[in-house]
Design an enzyme around this catalytic site. Sequence first.
Site, mmCIF file in Angstrom:
data_model
loop_
_atom_site.group_PDB
_atom_site.id
_atom_site.type_symbol
_atom_site.label_atom_id
_atom_site.label_comp_id
_atom_site.label_asym_id
_atom_site.label_seq_id
_atom_site.Cartn_x
_atom_site.Cartn_y
_atom_site.Cartn_z
ATOM 1 N N THR A 204 47.634 21.566 27.649
ATOM 2 C CA THR A 204 47.431 20.163 28.017
ATOM 3 C C THR A 204 46.997 19.354 26.798
ATOM 4 O OG1 THR A 204 46.898 20.660 30.290
ATOM 5 C CG2 THR A 204 45.829 18.721 29.374
ATOM 6 N N GLY A 234 46.537 20.138 39.252
ATOM 7 C CA GLY A 234 45.351 20.579 38.496
ATOM 8 C C GLY A 234 44.379 19.429 38.278
HETATM 9 N N1 ASP Z 1 44.128 21.817 33.112
HETATM 10 C C1 ASP Z 1 45.532 22.010 33.300
HETATM 11 C C2 ASP Z 1 45.801 22.328 34.735
HETATM 12 O O1 ASP Z 1 45.060 23.052 35.336
HETATM 13 C C3 ASP Z 1 46.098 23.088 32.454
HETATM 14 C C4 ASP Z 1 45.833 22.917 30.988
HETATM 15 O O2 ASP Z 1 44.738 22.493 30.587
HETATM 16 O O3 ASP Z 1 46.708 23.255 30.177
HETATM 17 O O4 ASP Z 1 46.821 21.900 35.237
#
Ligand code: ASP
Length: 370
Positions: A204, A234
């Site tokens: 992300t 998410g």
């Molecule tokens: N936080 C993101 C999610 O759970 C994933 C990520 O941080 O890459 O969708």
Amino acid sequence: MRNFRSLALTFVLFTAMMAGNLFSAKASEQDSDPRWSIAIHGGAGTLDPDRMTPERRAAYEAALQGALDAGKAVLADGGSAMDAVKAAIIPLENNPLFNAGRGAVFTWEGRNELDASIMDGRDRSAGAVTGVTTIKNPILLADKVRTDSPHVFLMGEGAEQFAGEQGLETAPPEWFATEARRSALERMKANQLSALDVDHKFGTVGAVALDMDGNLAAGTSTGGMTGKRWGRIGDAPVIGAGTYADNRSCAVSATGWGEYFIRVGVAQEICTRLRYRFQIDLNAAQLTVPKDKEGNPSYYIHSYEMPLSLEAAQEEADIVMSDVKDLGGDGGVILVTREGHALYSFNTTGMYRGRATSDGVNEVAIFAAE
Ligand code: ASP
């Protein structure tokens, strides 16, 4: 001993205040010299230095520095924190190395479904989208939701329809799809692995900024987690979990195992803790000021005389991240405080990250020890 210590502290504080004085000097320095600050991330996770080739490392560092430079340029030019956040996130969304926009992970059904959110600390206006599949830069759509709709959070088809009405740039599915992410999904399915087994890291992207007018902003963009099913969402597009900004405290963007970040309400929890920490420190300092004959404090400390320290902000962010860890989650956050401190807190072995300030800080880093 304890008495002597508090007496000595009282004396030092009081003398400094009366002498015309230490705290005000700092505050007026800040007034005459407006500052800006920015931090970015490209995901946290299990990163192994031995598996990182010099070429790969250089590619990540260049991408992070490019995003940081784009945000810095806006802020150094007197631009807004909101514009800096978007300027930093767009190149990361366009770069296939990161799990956002182009290079997003695949859902169980083999699609790229994108989430993003953005928040303005001035008035806490916010915009977010989830499950969009054709918007080239989801962060721009999230911002349009904020500025041009009466809502905060739009999903799927409705969000795409709104994007069409607003004239946002679209891209075909091939733009977002990369071989590396497709093979991660295939490995996951073939070996019955979890998203964490195949991704090793959360890719992300996010940015937080303070502009010269003292305004804070935060934004986050993601493809979510490999193999997500049943319309899973998410933390990244959830205001208060993956993104939060409030001029009274800080701006936060998160990356990590989203379910835990939602349960803890990580981004807002950090901002709230900072806001109260400031008040607690102020009250504690006020108690050390000697009283006059009537028993009233001989001096009232002004809030601008007690800016929250970098150490205090770090402590509060670390407490929230260890709470995530205690529940079984991992990941990290970036934050910028209203005083202009730019910092990170993560409980993984690495986080793609960078920060820059008007005081000359400029760094990008990957592993925890850096
Ligand atoms: N936080 C993101 C999610 O759970 C994933 C990520 O941080 O890459 O969708």
